[in-house]
Write a protein that holds these residues in place. Structure first.
Motif, PDB file in Angstrom:
ATOM      1  N   THR A 245       0.840  -1.388   0.312  1.00 47.88           N
ATOM      2  CA  THR A 245       0.202   0.285  -0.119  1.00 47.88           C
ATOM      3  C   THR A 245       0.617   0.884   0.050  1.00 47.88           C
ATOM      4  O   THR A 245       0.353   2.478  -0.179  1.00 47.88           O
ATOM      5  N   ALA A 246       2.004   1.191   0.542  1.00 46.86           N
ATOM      6  CA  ALA A 246       2.446   1.848   0.139  1.00 46.86           C
ATOM      7  C   ALA A 246       3.182   2.602  -1.198  1.00 46.86           C
ATOM      8  O   ALA A 246       3.203   4.015  -1.097  1.00 46.86           O
ATOM      9  N   PHE A 247       2.604   2.137  -1.730  1.00 52.80           N
ATOM     10  CA  PHE A 247       3.080   2.032  -3.652  1.00 52.80           C
ATOM     11  C   PHE A 247       1.537   2.240  -4.251  1.00 52.80           C
ATOM     12  O   PHE A 247       2.105   0.830  -5.688  1.00 52.80           O
ATOM     13  N   PRO A 248       0.931   2.549  -4.050  1.00 52.70           N
ATOM     14  CA  PRO A 248      -0.786   3.308  -4.961  1.00 52.70           C
ATOM     15  C   PRO A 248      -0.564   2.408  -6.575  1.00 52.70           C
ATOM     16  O   PRO A 248      -1.309   2.024  -6.936  1.00 52.70           O
ATOM     17  N   GLU A 249       0.404   3.432  -6.829  1.00 53.30           N
ATOM     18  CA  GLU A 249       0.598   3.551  -8.255  1.00 53.30           C
ATOM     19  C   GLU A 249       0.997   2.813  -8.976  1.00 53.30           C
ATOM     20  O   GLU A 249       1.426   2.374 -10.215  1.00 53.30           O
ATOM     21  N   LEU A 250       1.410   1.329  -8.308  1.00 51.12           N
ATOM     22  CA  LEU A 250       2.637   0.545  -8.703  1.00 51.12           C
ATOM     23  C   LEU A 250       2.049  -0.992  -8.826  1.00 51.12           C
ATOM     24  O   LEU A 250       1.378  -0.919  -7.443  1.00 51.12           O
TER      25      LEU A 250
END
Length: 71
Positions: free
Chosen positions: A22-27
């Motif tokens: 969830t720290a990287f929502p764009e990936l």
């Protein structure tokens, strides 16, 4: 880099749990062997460095960063 987003694959050591992803929502995340590959479009180099900085802050071991063709 020219304007417009570019697609990247970023490989880190280990399997990332849901909370870490969830720290990287764009990936998008997928497991390959013992590693996790995060992939997706990032708008510019500043965004790439932001993702890498977040990974460092979380103590993730970076293995590879690749710019890949869209698709």
């Amino acid at each position: 880099m020219t304007s417009g987003s570019a697609h990247y694959e970023i490989r880190v050591r280990g399997h990332l749990g849901q909370t870490m992803r969830t720290a990287f929502p764009e990936l998008h995340a997928r497991v390959e062997g013992f590693d996790t590959v995060l992939s997706g479009a990032l708008p510019d180099q500043a965004a790439v460095y932001g993702v890498l900085s977040a990974m460092e802050s979380l103590g993730l071991e970076l293995i590879e960063v690749r710019r890949v063709p869209a698709g």
